[in-house]
Design an enzyme around this catalytic site. Structure first.
Site, mmCIF file in Angstrom:
data_model
loop_
_atom_site.group_PDB
_atom_site.id
_atom_site.type_symbol
_atom_site.label_atom_id
_atom_site.label_comp_id
_atom_site.label_asym_id
_atom_site.label_seq_id
_atom_site.Cartn_x
_atom_site.Cartn_y
_atom_site.Cartn_z
ATOM 1 N N LYS A 58 -57.939 34.706 8.331
ATOM 2 C CA LYS A 58 -56.727 34.928 9.117
ATOM 3 C C LYS A 58 -55.867 36.131 8.353
ATOM 4 C CE LYS A 58 -53.112 35.057 11.779
ATOM 5 N NZ LYS A 58 -53.334 34.986 13.311
ATOM 6 N N SER A 101 -50.512 30.142 9.052
ATOM 7 C CA SER A 101 -51.354 31.407 8.376
ATOM 8 C C SER A 101 -51.097 31.267 6.740
ATOM 9 C CB SER A 101 -50.958 32.562 8.879
ATOM 10 O OG SER A 101 -51.193 32.639 10.156
ATOM 11 N N LYS A 128 -46.233 39.035 5.104
ATOM 12 C CA LYS A 128 -46.984 37.760 4.003
ATOM 13 C C LYS A 128 -48.391 37.885 4.089
ATOM 14 C CE LYS A 128 -47.121 34.219 6.628
ATOM 15 N NZ LYS A 128 -48.046 33.788 7.446
HETATM 16 P P1 NDP Z 1 -41.092 30.940 13.336
HETATM 17 O O1 NDP Z 1 -40.466 31.682 12.020
HETATM 18 O O2 NDP Z 1 -40.785 31.257 14.715
HETATM 19 O O3 NDP Z 1 -40.927 29.441 12.755
HETATM 20 C C1 NDP Z 1 -41.054 28.978 11.520
HETATM 21 C C2 NDP Z 1 -41.159 27.500 11.397
HETATM 22 O O4 NDP Z 1 -40.938 26.911 10.353
HETATM 23 C C3 NDP Z 1 -39.648 26.780 12.250
HETATM 24 O O5 NDP Z 1 -39.915 25.665 12.907
HETATM 25 C C4 NDP Z 1 -38.769 26.582 10.789
HETATM 26 O O6 NDP Z 1 -37.798 25.770 10.985
HETATM 27 C C5 NDP Z 1 -39.769 26.038 10.067
HETATM 28 N N1 NDP Z 1 -39.506 26.293 8.687
HETATM 29 C C6 NDP Z 1 -39.180 27.489 7.983
HETATM 30 N N2 NDP Z 1 -38.688 27.316 6.944
HETATM 31 C C7 NDP Z 1 -39.092 25.846 6.571
HETATM 32 C C8 NDP Z 1 -38.652 25.064 5.538
HETATM 33 N N3 NDP Z 1 -38.419 25.477 4.186
HETATM 34 N N4 NDP Z 1 -39.035 23.767 5.616
HETATM 35 C C9 NDP Z 1 -39.193 23.105 6.695
HETATM 36 N N5 NDP Z 1 -39.567 23.865 7.838
HETATM 37 C C10 NDP Z 1 -39.259 25.317 7.691
HETATM 38 O O7 NDP Z 1 -42.605 31.079 12.656
HETATM 39 P P2 NDP Z 1 -43.820 31.106 13.888
HETATM 40 O O8 NDP Z 1 -43.728 29.951 14.822
HETATM 41 O O9 NDP Z 1 -43.709 32.603 14.553
HETATM 42 O O10 NDP Z 1 -45.136 31.028 12.642
HETATM 43 C C11 NDP Z 1 -45.779 29.902 12.311
HETATM 44 C C12 NDP Z 1 -46.730 30.196 11.443
HETATM 45 O O11 NDP Z 1 -47.895 30.612 12.414
HETATM 46 C C13 NDP Z 1 -46.760 31.254 10.416
HETATM 47 O O12 NDP Z 1 -47.604 30.919 9.405
HETATM 48 C C14 NDP Z 1 -47.160 32.414 11.231
HETATM 49 O O13 NDP Z 1 -47.995 33.699 10.460
HETATM 50 C C15 NDP Z 1 -48.444 31.913 12.072
HETATM 51 N N6 NDP Z 1 -48.480 32.591 13.123
HETATM 52 C C16 NDP Z 1 -47.702 32.860 14.091
HETATM 53 C C17 NDP Z 1 -48.076 33.756 15.245
HETATM 54 C C18 NDP Z 1 -46.965 34.140 16.357
HETATM 55 O O14 NDP Z 1 -47.381 34.883 17.484
HETATM 56 N N7 NDP Z 1 -45.712 34.045 16.249
HETATM 57 C C19 NDP Z 1 -49.431 34.017 15.679
HETATM 58 C C20 NDP Z 1 -50.325 33.574 14.692
HETATM 59 C C21 NDP Z 1 -49.967 32.844 13.389
HETATM 60 P P3 NDP Z 1 -36.289 26.285 11.833
HETATM 61 O O15 NDP Z 1 -36.251 25.704 13.130
HETATM 62 O O16 NDP Z 1 -35.541 25.126 11.019
HETATM 63 O O17 NDP Z 1 -35.962 27.450 11.249
#
Ligand code: NDP
Length: 297
Positions: A173, A98, A242
């Protein structure tokens, strides 16, 4: 022959999305910043554990990213281990983060310099929707690129909508999630006031959910997560903060008077600050409860 595909970002929603790509149609490589999650995924599914973003992207026709914000996606592009070092001309980057429209447009321009396609493709439907492959996916970018991405998007989602040029998916979104935030906050205010006035929250929700004030928050989130005090952690408050900030920025950029969205952005920023990085989005209710000195139950 299976099509080579890479998935980067095995977070709360990325992991169940990636599972739908571990199918015979695709030869899947996964990468996650925390390598243990990459290894665990590859051990449990037919997927290759990549060691760097470039390694994941090498030879891939499609690269899917799902990271917290567009900033993290942009930061993965460069350097010898970066995505652009691995992606070939003609490949397509599908960003399911997102994200924010301006950064997505910059990323698209960087990709275009190398003959790489880009679409922003944020999702809605939550972790449940990701698990059962029923996400809604809102796409910004060239219609021909969306057509090419369709087999990938169809594997993860049910409703795929072309919203406009690059950044349009991000903008839509963000506005959707700003509405979610408004609904959570306004329902919490109303239910707290009603509780003080002697109306039980369950009774209030029963009536509201049969009336015109109902929303997904009143119909699902409050009964399942607030009244039960379960507050499961499925979507971090930090991420909703965010999203509302992005919506507020879109409204300002477009010079649309938006006092409600701007205020909601401030409230969710404060709730995020008070409750921390790991709190769930629905826990914003707790922040208001603390201020009100009462609980919705
Ligand atoms: P999480 O916080 O659960 O996971 C984030 C992911 O990004 C992890 O794999 C993390 O890796 C990785 N990450 C974080 N920082 C970095 C970095 N600097 N470099 C590389 N990788 C990084 O988030 P979600 O999975 O919940 O959300 C992901 C996206 O989807 C977001 O934009 C969110 O807004 C969107 N979204 C989420 C929903 C939900 O229900 N959860 C619904 C709809 C959209 P690591 O494992 O190392 O921390």
């Amino acid at each position: 022959m299976p099509v080579n595909i890479a998935f980067l970002g095995l977070g709360a929603i990325g992991t169940p999305m990636a599972r739908h790509l571990a199918i015979p149609d695709f030869s899947l490589a996964v990468w996650n910043r925390t390598a243990e999650k990459t290894a665990a995924f590859a051990a449990a599914h037919p997927a290759r554990a990549a060691t760097t973003p470039a390694d994941a992207a090498r030879g891939a026709t499609f690269v899917v990213t799902c990271l917290p914000t567009s900033r993290e996606v942009e930061a993965l592009l460069d350097g010898p281990d970066g995505l652009l070092a691995g992606m070939a001309r003609g490949a397509l980057l599908i960003d399911c983060t997102s994200g924010d429209p301006a950064t997505s447009q910059r990323i698209a321009a960087r990709c275009a310099e190398r003959g790489i396609g880009f679409i922003d493709a944020p999702v809605s439907g939550g972790v449940g929707g990701a698990e059962n492959g029923k996400l809604t996916i809102m796409v910004g970018g060239d219609a021909a690129l969306l057509e090419r991405a369709m087999p990938v998007l169809k594997a993860m989602g049910e409703k795929i909508v072309h919203c406009g040029t690059v950044g349009a998916g991000d903008a839509l979104k963000a506005v959707n999630n700003a509405l979610l935030a408004v609904h959570i906050w306004s329902a919490a205010e109303g239910l707290l006031a009603l509780a003080r006035a002697g109306v039980k929250p369950a009774v209030a929700l029963d009536v509201i959910n049969a009336s015109s004030g109902r929303s997904n928050s009143s119909m699902n989130l409050f009964p399942e997560r607030v009244l039960t005090r379960a507050f499961p952690r499925t979507f971090r408050l930090a991420l909703l903060d965010k999203d509302v900030m992005i919506a507020a920025q879109v409204a300002r950029d477009e010079k649309v008077p938006s006092p409600l969205i701007q205020l909601t952005a401030e409230l969710f920023r404060a709730a995020h600050g008070a409750l921390g990085e790991e709190a769930d989005h629905v826990e914003a209710v707790k922040y208001l409860e603390q201020m009100a000195g009462g609980e919705i139950q």
